[in-house]
Every structure is written in structure tokens, then in C-alpha cells.
Design an enzyme around this catalytic site. Sequence first.
Site, PDB file in Angstrom:
ATOM      1  N   GLU A 116       0.827  -1.233  -0.153  1.00 12.30           N
ATOM      2  CA  GLU A 116       0.286   0.124  -0.023  1.00 12.30           C
ATOM      3  C   GLU A 116       1.301   0.979  -0.156  1.00 12.30           C
ATOM      4  O   GLU A 116       2.412   1.441   0.400  1.00 12.30           O
ATOM      5  CB  GLU A 116      -0.859   0.328   1.617  1.00 12.30           C
ATOM      6  CG  GLU A 116      -1.573   1.194   1.324  1.00 12.30           C
ATOM      7  CD  GLU A 116      -2.885   1.183   1.951  1.00 12.30           C
ATOM      8  OE1 GLU A 116      -2.734   0.360   2.895  1.00 12.30           O
ATOM      9  OE2 GLU A 116      -3.921   2.157   2.369  1.00 12.30           O
ATOM     10  N   GLY A 248       3.091   2.107  10.780  1.00 11.63           N
ATOM     11  CA  GLY A 248       2.791   1.446  12.085  1.00 11.63           C
ATOM     12  C   GLY A 248       2.632   0.451  11.514  1.00 11.63           C
ATOM     13  O   GLY A 248       3.542  -0.671  12.899  1.00 11.63           O
ATOM     14  N   GLU A 251      -2.613  -4.091   6.928  1.00 10.95           N
ATOM     15  CA  GLU A 251      -3.838  -5.184   6.975  1.00 10.95           C
ATOM     16  C   GLU A 251      -3.682  -6.153   5.817  1.00 10.95           C
ATOM     17  O   GLU A 251      -5.201  -6.577   5.716  1.00 10.95           O
ATOM     18  CB  GLU A 251      -5.114  -3.992   7.546  1.00 10.95           C
ATOM     19  CG  GLU A 251      -5.258  -3.362   6.165  1.00 10.95           C
ATOM     20  CD  GLU A 251      -5.356  -2.211   5.935  1.00 10.95           C
ATOM     21  OE1 GLU A 251      -3.939  -1.733   6.267  1.00 10.95           O
ATOM     22  OE2 GLU A 251      -5.380  -0.954   4.803  1.00 10.95           O
ATOM     23  N   ASN A 252      -2.456  -5.890   5.300  1.00  5.03           N
ATOM     24  CA  ASN A 252      -2.447  -7.380   5.043  1.00  5.03           C
ATOM     25  C   ASN A 252      -3.489  -8.377   5.022  1.00  5.03           C
ATOM     26  O   ASN A 252      -3.038  -8.688   5.522  1.00  5.03           O
ATOM     27  CB  ASN A 252      -0.619  -7.956   4.275  1.00  5.03           C
ATOM     28  CG  ASN A 252      -0.092  -7.089   3.777  1.00  5.03           C
ATOM     29  OD1 ASN A 252       0.208  -6.163   2.826  1.00  5.03           O
ATOM     30  ND2 ASN A 252       0.970  -6.488   4.699  1.00  5.03           N
ATOM     31  N   HIS A 284      -6.313  -1.941  15.108  1.00  6.75           N
ATOM     32  CA  HIS A 284      -6.809  -1.202  13.973  1.00  6.75           C
ATOM     33  C   HIS A 284      -6.548  -1.908  12.680  1.00  6.75           C
ATOM     34  O   HIS A 284      -7.629  -2.309  12.007  1.00  6.75           O
ATOM     35  CB  HIS A 284      -6.020  -0.415  14.113  1.00  6.75           C
ATOM     36  CG  HIS A 284      -6.140   0.574  12.463  1.00  6.75           C
ATOM     37  ND1 HIS A 284      -6.801   2.391  12.573  1.00  6.75           N
ATOM     38  CD2 HIS A 284      -5.707   0.736  11.589  1.00  6.75           C
ATOM     39  CE1 HIS A 284      -6.435   2.455  11.560  1.00  6.75           C
ATOM     40  NE2 HIS A 284      -5.983   1.459  10.523  1.00  6.75           N
ATOM     41  N   GLU A 285      -5.958  -2.894  12.866  1.00  2.00           N
ATOM     42  CA  GLU A 285      -5.066  -3.793  11.495  1.00  2.00           C
ATOM     43  C   GLU A 285      -5.785  -4.916  11.627  1.00  2.00           C
ATOM     44  O   GLU A 285      -6.549  -5.273  10.469  1.00  2.00           O
ATOM     45  CB  GLU A 285      -3.644  -4.265  11.461  1.00  2.00           C
ATOM     46  CG  GLU A 285      -2.433  -2.961  11.681  1.00  2.00           C
ATOM     47  CD  GLU A 285      -2.927  -1.461  10.552  1.00  2.00           C
ATOM     48  OE1 GLU A 285      -3.566  -1.882   9.352  1.00  2.00           O
ATOM     49  OE2 GLU A 285      -2.164  -0.563  11.070  1.00  2.00           O
ATOM     50  N   HIS A 288      -9.451  -3.759  10.010  1.00  2.00           N
ATOM     51  CA  HIS A 288     -10.069  -3.569   8.211  1.00  2.00           C
ATOM     52  C   HIS A 288     -10.428  -4.669   7.695  1.00  2.00           C
ATOM     53  O   HIS A 288     -10.281  -4.533   6.455  1.00  2.00           O
ATOM     54  CB  HIS A 288      -7.656  -3.874   8.016  1.00  2.00           C
ATOM     55  CG  HIS A 288      -7.798  -1.659   7.829  1.00  2.00           C
ATOM     56  ND1 HIS A 288      -8.233  -0.873   7.069  1.00  2.00           N
ATOM     57  CD2 HIS A 288      -6.717  -0.746   8.283  1.00  2.00           C
ATOM     58  CE1 HIS A 288      -7.879   0.201   7.824  1.00  2.00           C
ATOM     59  NE2 HIS A 288      -6.675   0.296   7.943  1.00  2.00           N
TER      60      HIS A 288
HETATM   61  N1  ARG Z   1      -3.377   0.724   6.092  1.00  3.17           N
HETATM   62  C1  ARG Z   1      -2.081   1.058   6.779  1.00  3.17           C
HETATM   63  C2  ARG Z   1      -2.459   1.357   8.524  1.00  3.17           C
HETATM   64  O1  ARG Z   1      -3.887   2.262   8.272  1.00  3.17           O
HETATM   65  C3  ARG Z   1      -1.508   1.635   6.327  1.00  3.17           C
HETATM   66  C4  ARG Z   1       0.055   1.974   5.245  1.00  3.17           C
HETATM   67  C5  ARG Z   1       0.296   2.733   4.836  1.00  3.17           C
HETATM   68  N2  ARG Z   1       2.034   2.777   3.696  1.00  3.17           N
HETATM   69  C6  ARG Z   1       2.017   3.717   3.069  1.00  3.17           C
HETATM   70  N3  ARG Z   1       2.841   3.398   2.861  1.00  3.17           N
HETATM   71  N4  ARG Z   1       1.334   4.869   2.394  1.00  3.17           N
HETATM   72  O2  ARG Z   1      -2.978   0.166   9.114  1.00  3.17           O
HETATM   73 ZN    ZN Z   2      -5.046   1.800   8.994  1.00  2.51          ZN
END
Ligand code: ARG
Ligand code: ZN
Length: 843
Positions: A116, A248, A251-252, A284-285, A288
Site C-alpha cells: 500500500e 505503524g 493490514e495485508n 486497527h489492522e 481492516h
Molecule cells: N493501511 C495502513 C494502516 O492504516 C497504512 C499503510 C500506509 N502505507 C503507506 N506507505 N502509505 O494501518
Molecule cells: Zn489503517
Amino acid sequence: QTVHLSDYAPPAFLVEEVHLTFRLAPRATRVLSRICFRPNPDAAGGAFFLHGEELTLIRAAIDGAEVTPELTAAGLTCTVPDGPFTWEAEVEIAPEANTALEGLYMSRGMYCTQCEAEGFRKITYYPDRPDVMAPFTVRIEGEAPVMLSNGNPVGVGEGWAEWHDPWPKPAYLFALVAGDLVAERGSFVTRSGRTVDLAVWVRPGDEGKCAWAMEALGTSMRWDEERYGREYDLDVFNIVAVDDFNMGAMENKGLNIFNSAAVLASPETATDANFERIESIIAHEYFHNWTGNRITCRDWFQLCLKEGLTVFRDQEFTADLRSAAVKRIEDVRMLRARQFPEDQGPLAHPVRPESYQEINNFYTATVYEKGAEVIGMLKRLVGDDGYAKALDLYFDRHDGQACTIEDWLKVFEDATGRDLSQFKLWYEQAGTPRLSVEESFEGGTYTLTFTQHTPPTPGQEEKKPLVLPIALGLLSPNGDEVVPTRVLEMTEARQSFTFEGLASKPVPSILRGFSAPVVLERAADRDERAFLMAHDTDPFNKWEAGRALARESLIATVRTGAAPDAAWLEGVAAILRDESFEPAFRAQMLALPTQSELAQSLADRGETPDPDAIWGAVEGLKEALALHLADLAPALYDAMRVTGPYIPDAEQSGKRTLANAMLGLITRRDGGERAARQYAEADNMTLTLAALACLLRAGKGSPELAAFHERWQDDRLVMDKWFGLQIMEATPEAAVETARRLTGHPAFDMKNPNRFRAVLGALAGHHAGFHRADGAGYALLADWLIRLDPVNPQTAARMMTAFQTWRRYDAGRQAHARAALERIAATPGLSRDGAEMVGRMLA
Ligand code: ARG
Ligand code: ZN
């Protein structure tokens, strides 16, 4: 180079399934792909284009026949048959050379990925956009003892492992990990009776630091079933801790990858605050999985669809597990410290941005935290039942889809019958609204007249009135609540609300629970604030009243040298003494506005803030408090002592927080004697670090600092604290030199984002130190950002935000800041990330 929301077009081709084979090697990994495409019936045709960056194409074939695609720096095009076809490609990449930590890279010998938002295109050619979803089958070949990917394990043998993820997903949720890892294992039985194998994978040696994450995972899984009716959907759930990570966590699907700082914890090495943060990031993860993965985003402009909602959910989770009042205060403190400056400066953008050059620059406090506030307002407006109905409909209607904010709002409209067209402005309009209040009282009728106004932001001169849910209660002058909390719905620029049958003019408690993310401009007098601090039944507003008193006291000191406000000192003392309040809440009463917020308050009143004067005022107020609480502080310190085994729960950590706050006051009186004793006796990091901070602030602590280094030099996460604390606790004169010296320490490593942030991030966060009048703070940070940009543009660009408030300050500081920004802007080969950030700040 600018991407616009209005240019969205559906993908020309859809993907039916993806097969990937990885032949891992640090300098030459081969990625073989077999992807089944079909034309998208809902698209208006269009060429076949696959994203791909920094890839060496070895061969490509369509339906088994070799092809020669046309390559550019951004991807490839190729002539394809009418109808469905199979694309095959083999590419070579070099994970070891990948210091940007995006795509497939190596962290201390471990292969890992971060896709991401647009990292998958650095792994293979693919339509790397979130509205293309497909099931993935992945085979990994290599020497690593553990090789993981998304979904369920299919098979594993000598030198290989295979994974299959049945749930269609966008490429940004792809993940692969391979290395020498050990697992802390657990299991979870879902409410429908399926057993899920859980694992937290770490480097050998870190096994002892996984128990908390595992416990938090189980709690999160249960909570999402109970509160949102969401059940987990694979046989396994894996979490991996990685030392080099830009954010941080991620969420793969079925394989969350975490910054080790957001997962590893033991009482000896992590503080209570670390434990709480880990618990909330794990949640949080995990959350998701439904809000992000099962229902994802159509395009990256919709990022808040998953992030705002998932932050809101993790906030609810922490509020349920710990103290709702304290959590709300923490979240608002964070919002004001991080989101408000963004929303009120050159980087302001709507919760749903309309254009970007580099999407990584939009993983912001506005998208995340203001995005969560918007959902909180929506919930307040439609009520708990309306919210629950809307969420059920959302999961029902959109499971398996890539959605938009329009889809999200429509479920609320359909579930509750409300028209949300005006509410939608919260997603479209940037800037922090200002809310002012007038009151009148006549013949038993009390009238409140609110005026809202949102100042212009870059690219948005005109602002419309927003829907503001204003939670309000009224107190009688003797302290009784005569009107309990109700939500006023403000929709006009100026609007009155009346309350009848009151015996005397009430005292209003406005924006209870911080019901809307606005700046309340109420020129309340200090008696009213002191009254609310003592009598408000809403814990947030009780805290807020104290905070406002402290703010006004500090501003008066900055302006005229006024002495600290006795009403605040007495109000704080009264709450500290009151055992009916939980310790964590009492500790929050001592949390002053940040120095940067004070600077903004002064700027809002048309004055030029002087960082040194602000620093001096805060020091003065703390001194006065230490004097005022000279007897209470040691007594409370003793009363808050925790006995028995360490547990990082709300109760114990609340006591430690309050005790450590008292230690700060005690240290101002005893010169560090008590703090040195606490340091010597401490058996957990919460007590150790607080004692060390007190000593450093008192200009002491050299032996302790050396002992700390000696003891923890092999623990990276603890050493990050060692680096950061020395800068955070330095005087304004010493902060820059301390940071400069630490960048020369043998353990300083620019390539590790945690270490870079520990040093340069701490400098950026030291208000008076960073904004030093001679520009030395700006210059040092610029030097390092210029050095980091080619190595890791994402982390460098993120830290450039330290400059976003530069126009607040005097001409001399502005000249220095501008010079630093222009120097960054002029760097040859500056990344797209960096160029966009400095460009916006200089515009
Ligand atoms: N989706 C992740 C989260 O909210 C954040 C990852 C964002 N990474 C990035 N390189 N923009 O926990
Ligand atoms: Zn997130």
C-alpha cells in the site's frame, strides 16, 4: 503528474485470478506471474496497461505465445486478444537494494513487502489499482526457514511454500515474508465455531515480547464479532514484526506486517503507553479485514473510507476496553496536536482529497483522524441504532466491492431516511471550522446563538456552512445539571437555539465529548471555566475547561508576564485530591496545551508567537504548580504506587501515569533525588523512562543515561527511546546540538525509519528547539531530509511536515525556514514525494 478524483475511469480489464512464483535471492529475485484477464464489460474499452516500476522484464507471453510489450518508466502496454486471455511474465528485482521500503525489500536479512498504496508495481507488472480485485495463489522458493503469504497455507516442503487466498483482493493487500522467524502461537474459535490458528512471527530472541500482541489480537477478534457482527474468514491469521518499516503496520489479508515498535513489548522494554498503542494498532489492522479488505476503496481518493472508519472502530475498541473518557481526551489531544496544524496551514486538504501527485503524502492526520471524527459525528446525528443499521447494510450491500464515500453515505441515507447531502461537505471541504457563541437570558428563556465560519484553505476560498452536531448541557449556577446532554444540529452559518422555563441564567457546557472537530471561540471568563472545571458532569468538558484556563493563563504570561492563574492551580489541586476520579483522568488534568498549539492560539489572535517566550511561560506554570502542590504531589506519588506483578491495563497504567506526573513536579522541588531513586528501583520501562526524563529535564541524569545505554544497547526499540529522550528533554538552546551529536553516534542509522524518527522527529517535535531564532533547527533538519530523500522518500516527505507552520513566526524565522525549504526544493533529483510537499509549503 497530478491525479484528479474527477478523472476516475473504470479499469479496462479485470483479473480473474493471479498465480505468482517467487524465486528469492537478495540481489536478483525472479517473480513469475500468470494472470487471467478479461475485458471489463463496464468499461468503455481502452488499452491494456500494466503498472510496473524498477522492474527488469525477462520475458512476457500472452496465451503461451511470447510477446514484446512497449515499456515505459511507469509500466507497459501490449496488444491483446479480444476476450479473455492469460498473461505471463518473468521479472527480476533486487530486494536488497530497496531502501525505500516499498515493494519487496529486506530488513536485516528478512524478506518482506509493503504494497500500500502503490508498491506492488515494484514487484511485477499488474493493474495496480484498488478496484481490480482477484484471488491470489503464491509459491515461494528460497532458503528461508519460514515463508509466508496471504490466505491459507496450501503446502510446504524443502525450499518452497505455497499459499492460496480465496478472497478477491486488490494488489495493495498482497504480502510476502521469508526469513528466520519464530512464532508465538495461539488460536481463536469464531462465533460460528471455526478454529483459526494465530501466530505472531518474530526474530529468534524476541519470543518473549509477543504475548501482549497475541492477547490483543484475540480481544480484537471477539470485539468485532460482538460489536459489529464481523467474523474472521480464513484458517490462519499471521502477524510479522519487521524492524525497518515506514509506517505503524499494514493490514495485508491474513498476513499483517508490523513495525516491530508496534508489536513487540515486555514490561522491561515497553512503557504503558507502548502497550496501549500496540493493543490499538493490532485492533486497527485486524478491523481492516472487514473495513478495508472485504470492502475496499475504489481509488485512493477514497482512502478515508477504510482509514477513517477503521480508526473510529479502534477508538471505540480502546474506549470499551479502557476508559472512554480518558480515551476521548487522548484522541482530541492528538487531533489538535497533529490534525489542526495540518488543516490550518499550507498542507490543508479535504478528508477526501481531490488531487494528489504522490498518494503516500496523503496518509495524513486529516484522512485518518479527522476521517474518524466525521464518522463520530455521523453516529451522533443518526444515533446508535441508526449507525448499527447503516453498518449492517454497508457490510451486506458492499461485501467484495471497491467502494466510494458516496456508497458509504448512501447506506446511511437508506438505513435512516436522512438526507446527507450537506453532511457530505465534511468530506469535501478542508479547514477547521470556527464556532463562536452568543447568549442571552430573558424571562426564563435562554438563547444560544452560534456562528460558524471556516477560513479559506489552499484552493478553496469559499466555504459553505457545515452540519455541526453540538452536544450541549446546561448547568444551574449552583452546579446542578438543569438540561442534560442533547445534540443541537446546526446547519446554518448563524443559528439560535432556545431553552425555556429556566429559573436563572444557566452556564452552558458546549461541545460535550468534543462532538465536532472545530475551534470553539468562546470568550468565556475565567470564573465560568473554573465553574465548569469543578461542576461539569461531562468528563471531556470538565477537562476542556481546565485546559482552556491553562491556555489563557499561559497566553497572558506570554503577553504581559502575568503570573499563573490561581483558579487553574486550585482547580487542578481539587481534582487531583478527588478520589472519585480515576487516576488516568486526574493525570490528564495536568496535560497542558502543546507549545505549538499555544503558538497557533497567538497567531489566531493576530500576534506573532515567540517560541522562547512560550517555553518560558510553560516552565513558569509548571514551577507554580510544583509549588502549589508541594504537599499533595509527594502524598499522591506514594498513594499511586503499584504493587504486585506488572499489568499494562487501564487501572495500573493510570496509577503509574499519575505517579510519574507527580514525580515531574517533585523533581522541580527536590532537584532529582526522588527521580534518581525511582530510576534505581524501577523494574519496568514505564518507571525507568519517566525517572530518566525527569532527571534529564533537571539537567541531571548523565550516569543514568550511560547505565541505560550500557544495559540496552542491543535492543533497538529501547535504544530509540534513549536517542529520542535526550532531545525531547533538552533545553531550547541544547536541542539542536544534542540532535546533531546523536546523528554522529555509531548506532544512528538513517536507513532505519524508527531511528531516524527518534532523532530528527524528536527535534522537529521540540517546539522552541526546532524553531530556534538563528535557524539552526531548520538547517539541521533540512540537511538530513535532503540526505534521506533519495534513500527513503516516503519517510523523508512525511517529516517535511515539520515545516508546515513556518508562516506563523517572525520575519527572521520565516527567512530561515524559507531558505531551508528552498534548499530542499532545489535538490537535484528530489523525489516526487518531497517535491510535492515542499511545493505545497512554499506555494
Ligand atoms: N493501511 C495502513 C494502516 O492504516 C497504512 C499503510 C500506509 N502505507 C503507506 N506507505 N502509505 O494501518
Ligand atoms: Zn489503517
